[in-house]
Write a protein that holds these residues in place. Structure first.
Motif, PDB file in Angstrom:
ATOM      1  N   ARG A 157       0.290  -1.745  -0.024  1.00 47.97           N
ATOM      2  CA  ARG A 157       0.276  -0.154  -0.152  1.00 47.97           C
ATOM      3  C   ARG A 157       1.563   1.630  -0.258  1.00 47.97           C
ATOM      4  NH1 ARG A 157      -0.995  -1.540   5.453  1.00 47.97           N
ATOM      5  NH2 ARG A 157       0.021  -0.407   6.730  1.00 47.97           N
ATOM      6  N   ASN A 158       1.896   0.858   0.143  1.00 44.82           N
ATOM      7  CA  ASN A 158       3.100   1.910   0.099  1.00 44.82           C
ATOM      8  C   ASN A 158       4.282   2.252  -0.917  1.00 44.82           C
ATOM      9  OD1 ASN A 158       1.823   4.436   2.435  1.00 44.82           O
ATOM     10  ND2 ASN A 158       2.388   2.079   3.300  1.00 44.82           N
ATOM     11  N   ARG A 159       4.404   3.225  -1.557  1.00 44.38           N
ATOM     12  CA  ARG A 159       5.294   3.701  -2.229  1.00 44.38           C
ATOM     13  C   ARG A 159       5.889   5.070  -2.521  1.00 44.38           C
ATOM     14  NH1 ARG A 159       4.505   0.579  -7.920  1.00 44.38           N
ATOM     15  NH2 ARG A 159       3.315  -0.727  -6.588  1.00 44.38           N
ATOM     16  N   GLY A 160       7.380   5.507  -2.570  1.00 42.62           N
ATOM     17  CA  GLY A 160       7.458   6.746  -2.957  1.00 42.62           C
ATOM     18  C   GLY A 160       9.378   6.721  -2.171  1.00 42.62           C
ATOM     19  N   THR A 161       9.341   8.095  -2.854  1.00 45.96           N
ATOM     20  CA  THR A 161      10.934   8.608  -1.940  1.00 45.96           C
ATOM     21  C   THR A 161      10.756   9.184  -1.132  1.00 45.96           C
ATOM     22  OG1 THR A 161      11.439   9.201  -4.709  1.00 45.96           O
ATOM     23  CG2 THR A 161      12.822  10.267  -2.924  1.00 45.96           C
ATOM     24  N   VAL A 162      11.984   8.770  -0.018  1.00 40.74           N
ATOM     25  CA  VAL A 162      11.879   9.259   1.919  1.00 40.74           C
ATOM     26  C   VAL A 162      13.202   9.477   1.534  1.00 40.74           C
ATOM     27  CG1 VAL A 162      12.301   8.659   4.270  1.00 40.74           C
ATOM     28  CG2 VAL A 162      10.654   7.286   2.060  1.00 40.74           C
ATOM     29  N   ARG A 163      13.112  11.090   1.958  1.00 40.54           N
ATOM     30  CA  ARG A 163      14.463  11.526   2.633  1.00 40.54           C
ATOM     31  C   ARG A 163      14.987  11.944   3.606  1.00 40.54           C
ATOM     32  NH1 ARG A 163      17.195  16.827  -0.952  1.00 40.54           N
ATOM     33  NH2 ARG A 163      17.527  15.336  -2.389  1.00 40.54           N
ATOM     34  N   VAL A 164      16.218  11.283   3.987  1.00 43.23           N
ATOM     35  CA  VAL A 164      16.287  11.427   5.506  1.00 43.23           C
ATOM     36  C   VAL A 164      17.610  12.268   5.509  1.00 43.23           C
ATOM     37  CG1 VAL A 164      17.157  10.322   7.364  1.00 43.23           C
ATOM     38  CG2 VAL A 164      15.564   8.814   6.043  1.00 43.23           C
ATOM     39  N   ASN A 165      17.188  13.136   6.940  1.00 48.75           N
ATOM     40  CA  ASN A 165      18.548  13.948   6.611  1.00 48.75           C
ATOM     41  C   ASN A 165      19.061  14.010   8.655  1.00 48.75           C
ATOM     42  OD1 ASN A 165      17.765  16.395   4.738  1.00 48.75           O
ATOM     43  ND2 ASN A 165      15.846  16.239   5.994  1.00 48.75           N
ATOM     44  N   PHE A 166      20.861  14.030   8.235  1.00 46.49           N
ATOM     45  CA  PHE A 166      21.552  13.314   9.526  1.00 46.49           C
ATOM     46  C   PHE A 166      22.814  13.712   9.292  1.00 46.49           C
ATOM     47  CE2 PHE A 166      21.877  10.894   6.113  1.00 46.49           C
ATOM     48  CZ  PHE A 166      23.065  10.686   5.771  1.00 46.49           C
ATOM     49  N   TYR A 167      22.760  13.905  10.861  1.00 46.76           N
ATOM     50  CA  TYR A 167      24.746  14.233  10.864  1.00 46.76           C
ATOM     51  C   TYR A 167      24.983  13.122  10.731  1.00 46.76           C
ATOM     52  CZ  TYR A 167      22.299  19.363  12.779  1.00 46.76           C
ATOM     53  OH  TYR A 167      21.349  20.567  12.040  1.00 46.76           O
ATOM     54  N   ILE A 168      26.768  13.602  10.443  1.00 47.00           N
ATOM     55  CA  ILE A 168      27.313  12.396  11.092  1.00 47.00           C
ATOM     56  C   ILE A 168      28.678  13.271  11.804  1.00 47.00           C
ATOM     57  CG2 ILE A 168      29.590  11.109   9.375  1.00 47.00           C
ATOM     58  CD1 ILE A 168      28.161  11.812   7.088  1.00 47.00           C
ATOM     59  N   ASP A 169      29.059  12.730  12.340  1.00 45.99           N
ATOM     60  CA  ASP A 169      30.011  13.182  13.602  1.00 45.99           C
ATOM     61  C   ASP A 169      31.107  12.495  13.403  1.00 45.99           C
ATOM     62  OD1 ASP A 169      30.358  10.703  14.855  1.00 45.99           O
ATOM     63  OD2 ASP A 169      29.084  11.157  16.616  1.00 45.99           O
ATOM     64  N   GLU A 170      32.560  13.385  14.380  1.00 44.54           N
ATOM     65  CA  GLU A 170      33.771  13.043  13.873  1.00 44.54           C
ATOM     66  C   GLU A 170      34.141  11.639  13.579  1.00 44.54           C
ATOM     67  OE1 GLU A 170      33.266  17.131  15.847  1.00 44.54           O
ATOM     68  OE2 GLU A 170      32.132  14.766  15.940  1.00 44.54           O
ATOM     69  N   THR A 171      33.173  11.210  14.625  1.00 45.35           N
ATOM     70  CA  THR A 171      33.973   9.491  14.829  1.00 45.35           C
ATOM     71  C   THR A 171      33.335   9.130  13.389  1.00 45.35           C
ATOM     72  OG1 THR A 171      31.652   8.838  15.953  1.00 45.35           O
ATOM     73  CG2 THR A 171      33.682   9.594  17.056  1.00 45.35           C
ATOM     74  N   GLY A 172      32.455   9.973  12.913  1.00 48.93           N
ATOM     75  CA  GLY A 172      32.040   9.212  11.316  1.00 48.93           C
ATOM     76  C   GLY A 172      30.304   8.226  11.666  1.00 48.93           C
TER      77      GLY A 172
END
Length: 234
Positions: free
Chosen positions: A169-184
């Motif tokens: 019942r679901n399809r489509g594009t999802v954008r996830v925003n996030f941070y990458i810290d100094e350790t990865g």
């Protein structure tokens, strides 16, 4: 439970800006107990009377602060007192369709010897203006991918999976925003608002497990902001 793999679009694109909580009947976080940071007296010896700290906070389903990520500050002493104070804060948890859910909020502290001013934007990443702040330069800030020596290399990725009944019942594009810290490590991921709730949850859960090589600028580890698009197809 049987799951279906998703098609992952391996394209990174920096976005600094709004990323509110997913769509649905949402009750945002409400602050119910606040402990202000104490002005760090050691900075007065340096002639500093004011500091600014921006951060993103993860709040769990009990309304407790689970993670604090400092995204910019004018002096590390101000960042320290903010980190010390925030675990003492308590929130009325965010609710989705009446059920408590984890949530994020962006906080900006202006700290002076005479008091503290706090602005809060619940469930949103707010663009931080990376220029001098009323004559005080940022001592620490977030960098976008274009400012790095190279795009961080994925060391661990998890492809989202979701139950067959959701796939049908679901399809489509999802954008996830996030941070990458100094350790990865990936910190405080959040889906953009136009994604179906079930897909957004699957994408965010996967990104939380990702790991990268440390982001580098001039050979030094830094905090970076990135986003990832997921194309969900049954």
């Amino acid at each position: 439970m049987k799951t279906l793999p998703l098609l992952l679009v391996p394209l990174f694109a920096l976005t600094l800006g709004a990323a509110p909580a997913p769509l649905g009947t949402v009750d945002n976080l409400r602050l119910i107990e606040r402990v202000d940071p104490v002005f760090p007296n050691e900075v007065t010896l340096q002639g500093i009377s004011r500091g600014i700290v921006a951060c993103v906070v993860d709040v769990d389903t009990q309304g407790r602060v689970e993670d604090v990520l400092i995204t910019a500050h004018t002096h590390r002493s101000f960042a320290r007192v903010v980190r010390e104070a925030l675990p003492l804060w308590r929130f009325e948890p965010a609710k989705l369709n009446g059920r408590p859910v984890p949530a994020q909020t962006q906080l900006t502290f202006t700290i002076e010897a005479v008091g503290v001013v706090v602005s809060m934007d619940s469930g949103t990443y707010v663009r931080t203006r990376f220029e001098n702040v009323l004559g005080q330069p940022w001592d620490y800030r977030t960098f976008n991918l274009q400012e790095l020596d190279a795009i961080p290399v994925p060391q661990k990725t998890v492809v989202p999976a979701y139950p067959r009944e959701i796939a049908e019942r679901n399809r489509g594009t999802v954008r996830v925003n996030f941070y990458i810290d100094e350790t990865g490590a990936v910190r405080v991921p959040i889906a953009e608002p136009d994604a179906p709730l079930e897909l957004a949850g699957a994408a965010v859960a996967a990104v939380r497990e990702w790991k990268f090589s440390p982001p580098l600028r001039n050979g030094r580890p830094v905090l970076a902001f990135a986003s990832q698009d997921f194309n969900f197809k049954p």
